[in-house]
Scaffold this active site. Structure first.
Site, short mmCIF file in Angstrom:
data_model
loop_
_atom_site.label_atom_id
_atom_site.label_comp_id
_atom_site.label_asym_id
_atom_site.label_seq_id
_atom_site.Cartn_x
_atom_site.Cartn_y
_atom_site.Cartn_z
N HIS A 1 36.32 -39.78 85.23
CA HIS A 1 36.27 -41.03 85.98
C HIS A 1 35.23 -42.01 85.44
O HIS A 1 35.25 -43.19 85.76
CB HIS A 1 36.10 -40.78 87.49
CG HIS A 1 34.71 -40.39 87.91
ND1 HIS A 1 34.21 -39.13 87.75
CD2 HIS A 1 33.71 -41.11 88.47
CE1 HIS A 1 32.98 -39.11 88.20
NE2 HIS A 1 32.64 -40.29 88.65
N ARG B 1 48.70 -27.29 101.58
CA ARG B 1 49.05 -25.98 102.13
C ARG B 1 49.12 -26.02 103.67
O ARG B 1 49.91 -25.33 104.29
CB ARG B 1 47.96 -24.99 101.69
CG ARG B 1 48.16 -23.57 102.11
CD ARG B 1 46.90 -22.79 101.79
NE ARG B 1 46.75 -22.58 100.37
CZ ARG B 1 47.08 -21.45 99.75
NH1 ARG B 1 47.54 -20.43 100.42
NH2 ARG B 1 46.93 -21.33 98.45
N GLY C 1 42.37 -32.37 100.43
CA GLY C 1 40.98 -32.28 99.94
C GLY C 1 40.28 -33.63 100.01
O GLY C 1 40.90 -34.67 100.30
N HIS D 1 31.15 -36.55 81.11
CA HIS D 1 30.71 -37.95 81.27
C HIS D 1 29.70 -38.39 80.20
O HIS D 1 29.84 -39.45 79.61
CB HIS D 1 30.10 -38.17 82.66
CG HIS D 1 30.96 -37.68 83.79
ND1 HIS D 1 32.32 -37.82 83.79
CD2 HIS D 1 30.65 -37.04 84.95
CE1 HIS D 1 32.81 -37.30 84.92
NE2 HIS D 1 31.82 -36.82 85.63
C1 BG6 Z 1 31.33 -35.61 89.00
C2 BG6 Z 1 30.40 -34.43 89.11
O1 BG6 Z 1 32.19 -35.47 87.90
O2 BG6 Z 1 30.57 -36.80 88.85
C3 BG6 Z 1 29.43 -34.62 90.26
O3 BG6 Z 1 31.17 -33.25 89.31
C4 BG6 Z 1 28.69 -35.92 90.13
O4 BG6 Z 1 28.51 -33.53 90.31
C5 BG6 Z 1 29.68 -37.06 89.93
O5 BG6 Z 1 27.95 -36.13 91.31
C6 BG6 Z 1 28.94 -38.35 89.61
O6 BG6 Z 1 29.83 -39.42 89.66
P1 BG6 Z 1 29.34 -40.89 89.99
O7 BG6 Z 1 30.54 -41.74 89.77
O8 BG6 Z 1 28.87 -40.86 91.43
O9 BG6 Z 1 28.22 -41.17 89.06
#
Ligand code: BG6
Length: 490
Positions: free
Chosen positions: A171, A41, A10, A233
């Site tokens: 993240h 897979r 992926g 987030h």
């Molecule tokens: C992800 C979301 O968790 O975070 C996405 O699923 C979003 O839709 C992304 O675009 C944003 O992350 P960053 O680090 O680019 O702000």
């Protein structure tokens, strides 16, 4: 130690995980004794898999000659989760354990959450967690799609892994400026002392994206902005802004304080939520499709690609302070920032003597991305014989001070998993508590009438969101590029 990545064909693996592992390899945090076992897979040879990783594209500094040892660390195994051959897979892992003299394993599930249970069952039935060495498991969001499914998933995983071995990734916690919030608040009297409803007027948290839903129509249709960004987030950033000082900087003490924040949120009122969906138009000069014409999206879709809300934290420190949060796709600019706006105290003797021509309340801006930094807007005297107030900005630029080569979020997170520190990962109760808060909001939004699409790509979102904050006599604070040098919106 070895890492076993499920779902390795992926996007996440090639865009984030392999580049992050490469960086850890370059920094000598991992080496030849750290096999990177990629599981997928698809029937691919190792060479095909390496080609698929597009190393040169995602790791600009990668050099096939100098970095051949990194390639030697990578293995690719085909495993079909529907009819997995446990004996074969177990044998492959067993021989790697012998070859690299390690039994410690990190299982990284870079897969849609619908497959988590299957993988956990496979790990269990192959007996990969028994024996010498420790095992850690890593999940990507979304962890469930509501409270019930999150509890179910957490229950399932906890039958195989104890909580201390589970790393749930958000993240945003890997972003430097999110981690910096605690340092800023708790190591500086200047901020620490005013961090309450006596001094703070309101707080704004903005996550603005220029991208659309990319090729994730199917996922996004079922998710929408509230579940995709708010539940995780934005609530995590909010928790760091609102939390009381933890007893220590241990993972559990910090998470104990964050969970108290989630528990003290007042339910959001229907009139304090605005949702939106983007139309066709232009973002950064590029013509883009409306959300409803994106691939795998229902042409009459009611899914929100934008959400803004006002919420309150019901505790002594924050009572009465509104928090305005917003997130959206296909907006004018990519930026995430927090603005803590203090009460305006300048209307005292300055006001009375008519010298208050131009002024601002103090604003603390935490720029999470892309231009990381912290700024403080305050009033000074304009030069000259008259006493005239003049807003100025003190700006700490993170990259100017610490350099540009700070590790990216995934590198930070992988490093923490390797050393076994759970501080930057969400605990089970945090996930469940955030769903408990978000579920009624999602339900309420589902009942709302909407005339979608209601905002133009390249704008700052629907007009209703301006009214939401405007009703309280306030306005959204624009990013640095759109503010005057004195900190006012242009
Ligand atoms: C992800 C979301 O968790 O975070 C996405 O699923 C979003 O839709 C992304 O675009 C944003 O992350 P960053 O680090 O680019 O702000």
């Amino acid at each position: 130690m070895m890492i076993i990545i499920f779902g390795s064909t992926g996007d996440l693996t090639k865009r984030k995980l392999i580049p992050a592992l490469f960086s850890l390899y370059q920094r000598k945090i991992i080496g030849a004794d750290f096999p990177i076992v990629c599981v997928g897979r698809k029937r691919l040879s190792k060479n095909d898999f390496i080609d698929h990783l597009e190393l040169k594209k995602f790791i600009p500094e990668y050099d096939p000659k100098d970095d051949s040892r990194f390639i030697d660390m990578i293995y690719y195994y085909t495993v079909d989760l529907d009819c997995a051959d446990c004996t074969g897979f177990k044998k492959q892992i067993g021989s790697l354990e012998k070859k690299h003299k390690t039994s410690d394993k990190i299982f990284y599930l870079a897969l849609p959450s619908t497959l988590f249970k299957k993988v956990v069952d496979l790990i269990k039935s192959c007996g990969l967690t028994v024996g010498k060495g420790y095992s850690r498991v890593v999940f990507e969001k979304p962890i469930g799609h509501d409270l019930r499914s999150a509890v179910e998933l957490n229950d399932h995983v906890s039958c195989v892994f104890p909580e201390k071995s589970i790393y749930r990734i958000d993240h945003y916690l890997g972003k430097e400026l999110v981690q910096n919030i605690m340092a800023l608040r708790f190591s500086n009297a200047i901020f620490n002392e005013v961090w309450n409803n006596k001094f703070i007027d309101h707080v704004q948290i903005t996550n603005s994206e220029t991208v659309g839903i990319e090729d994730r129509g199917d996922y996004y249709e079922k998710t929408g902005a509230i579940k995709d960004m708010f539940q995780n987030h934005l609530l995590q950033i909010l928790s760091f802004i609102v939390m009381c000082p933890p007893k220590s900087i241990s993972a559990d003490d910090i998470r104990d304080e964050k969970i108290k924040v989630l528990r003290s949120l007042d339910p959001v009122r229907a009139e304090d939520i605005v949702v939106g969906q983007y139309d066709s138009g232009f973002v950064k000069g590029r013509n883009v499709l409306p959300y409803r014409s994106e691939s795998e999206v229902d042409p009459k879709s009611k899914t929100e690609t934008y959400a803004a809300m006002k919420l309150f934290v019901n505790n002594g420190r924050w009572k009465g302070v509104p928090f305005y949060l917003r997130t959206g796709k296909r907006l004018a600019m990519r930026y995430t920032e927090v603005n803590v706006v203090l009460k305006d105290v300048s209307c005292n003797m300055f006001c009375k003597s008519g010298v208050k021509e131009d002024h601002t309340p103090n604003i603390m801006t935490i720029r999470i991305q892309p231009d990381e930094g912290i700024a403080l807007t305050f009033n000074a005297k304009h030069p000259g014989s008259k006493l005239i107030l003049h807003p100025v900005v003190m700006d700490f630029c993170h990259a100017c001070h610490f350099g540009f080569n700070v590790p990216q979020a995934y590198e930070v997170l992988l490093h923490q998993i390797i050393i076994g520190d759970q501080t930057l990962f969400t605990r089970r109760d945090e996930i469940e508590e955030s769903w408990r808060y978000i579920d009624p909001i999602v339900k309420m939004v589902g009942k709302k009438k909407r005339s979608f699409p209601n905002y133009e790509p390249g704008s700052f979102g629907p007009k209703e969101a301006d009214k939401l904050i405007g009703r309280d006599g306030r306005e959204w604070i624009l990013p640095k590029e759109l503010r005057t040098e004195h900190g006012h919106n242009i």
